[in-house]
Design a protein around this motif. Sequence first.
Motif, PDB file in Angstrom:
ATOM      1  N   TYR A   1     -21.637   5.473  -2.176  1.00 19.44           N
ATOM      2  CA  TYR A   1     -20.248   5.567  -1.721  1.00 19.44           C
ATOM      3  C   TYR A   1     -19.422   4.728  -2.689  1.00 19.44           C
ATOM      4  CZ  TYR A   1     -23.119   6.799   2.216  1.00 19.44           C
ATOM      5  OH  TYR A   1     -24.100   7.368   2.987  1.00 19.44           O
ATOM      6  N   LEU A   2     -18.614   5.377  -3.478  1.00 13.72           N
ATOM      7  CA  LEU A   2     -18.025   4.713  -4.632  1.00 13.72           C
ATOM      8  C   LEU A   2     -16.611   5.226  -4.863  1.00 13.72           C
ATOM      9  CD1 LEU A   2     -18.727   3.230  -7.436  1.00 13.72           C
ATOM     10  CD2 LEU A   2     -19.277   5.497  -8.249  1.00 13.72           C
ATOM     11  N   SER A   3     -15.690   4.302  -5.181  1.00 18.51           N
ATOM     12  CA  SER A   3     -14.330   4.709  -5.558  1.00 18.51           C
ATOM     13  C   SER A   3     -13.917   3.946  -6.811  1.00 18.51           C
ATOM     14  CB  SER A   3     -13.335   4.416  -4.431  1.00 18.51           C
ATOM     15  OG  SER A   3     -13.709   5.105  -3.253  1.00 18.51           O
ATOM     16  N   LEU A   4     -13.186   4.640  -7.665  1.00 18.22           N
ATOM     17  CA  LEU A   4     -12.744   4.067  -8.944  1.00 18.22           C
ATOM     18  C   LEU A   4     -11.231   4.274  -9.061  1.00 18.22           C
ATOM     19  CD1 LEU A   4     -13.245   3.134 -11.962  1.00 18.22           C
ATOM     20  CD2 LEU A   4     -13.635   5.559 -12.469  1.00 18.22           C
ATOM     21  N   ILE A   5     -10.532   3.198  -9.436  1.00 16.35           N
ATOM     22  CA  ILE A   5      -9.078   3.301  -9.633  1.00 16.35           C
ATOM     23  C   ILE A   5      -8.782   3.639 -11.088  1.00 16.35           C
ATOM     24  CG2 ILE A   5      -6.901   2.013  -9.631  1.00 16.35           C
ATOM     25  CD1 ILE A   5      -8.083   0.247  -7.388  1.00 16.35           C
ATOM     26  N   LEU A   6      -7.951   4.662 -11.301  1.00 14.86           N
ATOM     27  CA  LEU A   6      -7.460   5.010 -12.638  1.00 14.86           C
ATOM     28  C   LEU A   6      -5.939   4.900 -12.609  1.00 14.86           C
ATOM     29  CD1 LEU A   6      -9.607   8.191 -13.454  1.00 14.86           C
ATOM     30  CD2 LEU A   6     -10.086   5.808 -14.066  1.00 14.86           C
ATOM     31  N   ARG A   7      -5.364   4.650 -13.781  1.00 20.10           N
ATOM     32  CA  ARG A   7      -3.898   4.592 -13.865  1.00 20.10           C
ATOM     33  C   ARG A   7      -3.406   5.400 -15.060  1.00 20.10           C
ATOM     34  NH1 ARG A   7      -1.510   1.327 -10.293  1.00 20.10           N
ATOM     35  NH2 ARG A   7      -2.702  -0.361  -9.327  1.00 20.10           N
ATOM     36  N   PRO A   8      -3.616   6.702 -15.023  1.00 24.71           N
ATOM     37  CA  PRO A   8      -3.115   7.518 -16.133  1.00 24.71           C
ATOM     38  C   PRO A   8      -1.592   7.605 -16.069  1.00 24.71           C
ATOM     39  CG  PRO A   8      -4.055   8.917 -14.430  1.00 24.71           C
ATOM     40  CD  PRO A   8      -4.241   7.497 -13.966  1.00 24.71           C
TER      41      PRO A   8
ATOM     42  N   CYS B   1     -12.083  18.436 -10.974  1.00 24.91           N
ATOM     43  CA  CYS B   1     -13.078  19.216 -11.740  1.00 24.91           C
ATOM     44  C   CYS B   1     -13.758  18.334 -12.781  1.00 24.91           C
ATOM     45  CB  CYS B   1     -12.412  20.401 -12.434  1.00 24.91           C
ATOM     46  SG  CYS B   1     -11.687  21.586 -11.296  1.00 24.91           S
ATOM     47  N   ALA B   2     -12.961  17.509 -13.459  1.00 24.69           N
ATOM     48  CA  ALA B   2     -13.525  16.628 -14.491  1.00 24.69           C
ATOM     49  C   ALA B   2     -14.506  15.634 -13.862  1.00 24.69           C
ATOM     50  CB  ALA B   2     -12.396  15.896 -15.214  1.00 24.69           C
ATOM     51  N   VAL B   3     -14.147  15.117 -12.691  1.00 24.09           N
ATOM     52  CA  VAL B   3     -15.037  14.180 -11.993  1.00 24.09           C
ATOM     53  C   VAL B   3     -16.332  14.893 -11.591  1.00 24.09           C
ATOM     54  CG1 VAL B   3     -15.289  12.765  -9.911  1.00 24.09           C
ATOM     55  CG2 VAL B   3     -13.129  12.754 -11.165  1.00 24.09           C
ATOM     56  N   ALA B   4     -16.210  16.134 -11.144  1.00 23.85           N
ATOM     57  CA  ALA B   4     -17.403  16.884 -10.710  1.00 23.85           C
ATOM     58  C   ALA B   4     -18.370  17.105 -11.878  1.00 23.85           C
ATOM     59  CB  ALA B   4     -16.980  18.221 -10.100  1.00 23.85           C
TER      60      ALA B   4
ATOM     61  N   LEU C   1     -23.016   7.143 -12.804  1.00 21.66           N
ATOM     62  CA  LEU C   1     -21.701   7.715 -12.465  1.00 21.66           C
ATOM     63  C   LEU C   1     -20.593   6.961 -13.189  1.00 21.66           C
ATOM     64  CD1 LEU C   1     -22.076   8.271  -8.622  1.00 21.66           C
ATOM     65  CD2 LEU C   1     -21.649  10.070 -10.318  1.00 21.66           C
ATOM     66  N   LEU C   2     -20.665   5.624 -13.172  1.00 21.89           N
ATOM     67  CA  LEU C   2     -19.607   4.844 -13.825  1.00 21.89           C
ATOM     68  C   LEU C   2     -19.569   5.135 -15.321  1.00 21.89           C
ATOM     69  CD1 LEU C   2     -19.914   1.429 -11.939  1.00 21.89           C
ATOM     70  CD2 LEU C   2     -18.234   3.251 -11.591  1.00 21.89           C
ATOM     71  N   ALA C   3     -20.737   5.241 -15.945  1.00 20.80           N
ATOM     72  CA  ALA C   3     -20.786   5.547 -17.386  1.00 20.80           C
ATOM     73  C   ALA C   3     -20.203   6.938 -17.653  1.00 20.80           C
ATOM     74  CB  ALA C   3     -22.220   5.450 -17.889  1.00 20.80           C
ATOM     75  N   ALA C   4     -20.557   7.898 -16.811  1.00 18.64           N
ATOM     76  CA  ALA C   4     -20.056   9.267 -17.005  1.00 18.64           C
ATOM     77  C   ALA C   4     -18.556   9.349 -16.719  1.00 18.64           C
ATOM     78  CB  ALA C   4     -20.832  10.230 -16.103  1.00 18.64           C
ATOM     79  N   PHE C   5     -18.082   8.594 -15.723  1.00 17.33           N
ATOM     80  CA  PHE C   5     -16.639   8.596 -15.417  1.00 17.33           C
ATOM     81  C   PHE C   5     -15.855   7.987 -16.573  1.00 17.33           C
ATOM     82  CE2 PHE C   5     -17.282   8.464 -10.521  1.00 17.33           C
ATOM     83  CZ  PHE C   5     -17.605   9.800 -10.538  1.00 17.33           C
ATOM     84  N   TYR C   6     -16.418   6.984 -17.220  1.00 16.62           N
ATOM     85  CA  TYR C   6     -15.719   6.372 -18.359  1.00 16.62           C
ATOM     86  C   TYR C   6     -15.579   7.385 -19.504  1.00 16.62           C
ATOM     87  CZ  TYR C   6     -14.569   3.185 -22.140  1.00 16.62           C
ATOM     88  OH  TYR C   6     -13.944   2.577 -23.198  1.00 16.62           O
ATOM     89  N   GLN C   7     -16.650   8.096 -19.780  1.00 14.39           N
ATOM     90  CA  GLN C   7     -16.577   9.139 -20.832  1.00 14.39           C
ATOM     91  C   GLN C   7     -15.572  10.215 -20.453  1.00 14.39           C
ATOM     92  OE1 GLN C   7     -20.220  10.850 -22.081  1.00 14.39           O
ATOM     93  NE2 GLN C   7     -21.002   8.943 -22.926  1.00 14.39           N
ATOM     94  N   MET C   8     -15.594  10.606 -19.176  1.00 12.02           N
ATOM     95  CA  MET C   8     -14.666  11.626 -18.682  1.00 12.02           C
ATOM     96  C   MET C   8     -13.228  11.149 -18.860  1.00 12.02           C
ATOM     97  SD  MET C   8     -12.536  12.109 -15.872  1.00 12.02           S
ATOM     98  CE  MET C   8     -13.088  10.936 -14.628  1.00 12.02           C
ATOM     99  N   ARG C   9     -12.970   9.876 -18.537  1.00 13.30           N
ATOM    100  CA  ARG C   9     -11.604   9.327 -18.636  1.00 13.30           C
ATOM    101  C   ARG C   9     -11.115   9.343 -20.077  1.00 13.30           C
ATOM    102  NH1 ARG C   9      -7.039   8.391 -19.042  1.00 13.30           N
ATOM    103  NH2 ARG C   9      -5.848   6.638 -18.203  1.00 13.30           N
ATOM    104  N   GLU C  10     -12.033   9.054 -21.009  1.00 15.73           N
ATOM    105  CA  GLU C  10     -11.675   9.040 -22.429  1.00 15.73           C
ATOM    106  C   GLU C  10     -11.244  10.430 -22.909  1.00 15.73           C
ATOM    107  OE1 GLU C  10     -11.585   5.587 -23.334  1.00 15.73           O
ATOM    108  OE2 GLU C  10     -12.957   5.960 -24.999  1.00 15.73           O
TER     109      GLU C  10
END
Length: 256
Positions: A70-77, A89-92, A180-189
Motif C-alpha cells: 500500500y503505497l502513495s507517491l507525491i509528484l509535483r509536475p 496509464c504510465a503508472v500502470a 515500484l519506486l525505481a520504476a516510478f522514478y523512471q516513469m516520471r523522468e
Amino acid sequence: MKTEVLQYLPADCPYGGSFHWYETLDSTNTLAKALAKEGAPEGTVIAAARQTGGRGRMGRSFLSPEGSVYLSLILRPDCPAHRLMHLTCAVAVAACDAIEKVTGLRPGIKWINDLTHGGKKLGGILTELGLDPATDHVAYAVIGIGINCLEVPSEVADIADCLSHVTGKPISPAPVIAALLAAFYQMRERLFTQQDAIMDRYRKDCVTLGQQVTVLGSSVCGTAEDITKDGALLLHLADGSVQELNAGEVSVRAQN
Ligand code: BTN
C-alpha cells in the motif's frame, strides 16, 4: 520494513529520501494528499503495512490487510491537468515493469487502472490531483498503488489473486515496494518526453483491447478498439459508431 525497502532500492532512485512507513493508516493516499497540501515535496512516499480505509477508483473501497503493498507517491509536475491524462496509464506500465522485475511475471492491465492475471485482480492504481484554482495548474499529483502480495482477502478471492499464488513462490512487500519506486522514478523522468512510447507499451499490456465490454451503470456495450494517447478507451459500438470513454467517468466490465 523501511530499512528493508531502502536496502532493495537502487542507489540512483531518490524516492528513498523521504520515505514514511506506518504500521496502520486509513489510506496512504489520504495522508499523502494532506501532506501535499501542507507543502510536502515531490518524491515524498507514504507506505503502510495495512490500511483500514483503503480507497479505489470511482469511490470503491480497497481491502488492505497486512502482507501486501500500500503505497502513495507525491509528484509535483508543473503543468495543466489535461497534460496528465495519461498519468494512470504510465503508472500502470511502470508497475508492470516492477512486478516483472521482482517476480518474472508480467501482469496484464485492465483499462484503466487494474493489474490482472488470469482474469483476476492483482492490484489497482488510484491517482488523485490537486489543482491550483488560480492557474488551473496541477498543485500536486498523488499516485496510489495497492498490490496483493502474500494473500488475498477471502471476501474477494473469487475476483482477486496475489503475486505469491500466481508465481508459486512467496513474494513479500519490501522488494516490490523498492522496485515500484525505481520504476516510478523512471516513469516520471519520461512522463512528458516519451508519452507516445509509454502509451504504446500500455496498449501492449492492456488485456481490455479486443474484448466485448459493457460500460458499468449503462446499457452501452461494444468492442474495445483502441486507447488514445490520453488514455481514453475507444469503443466500437454495434451501430458502427465509435464512443470515447473517459476514465474519469466510467468503468467497464468484459462480457466474456
Ligand atoms: C482501484 O482498485 O480502483 C484502485 C486501488 C488503489 C489502492 C491503493 S492502496 C494505496 C493507496 N491508498 C489508497 O487508499 N488507495 C491506494
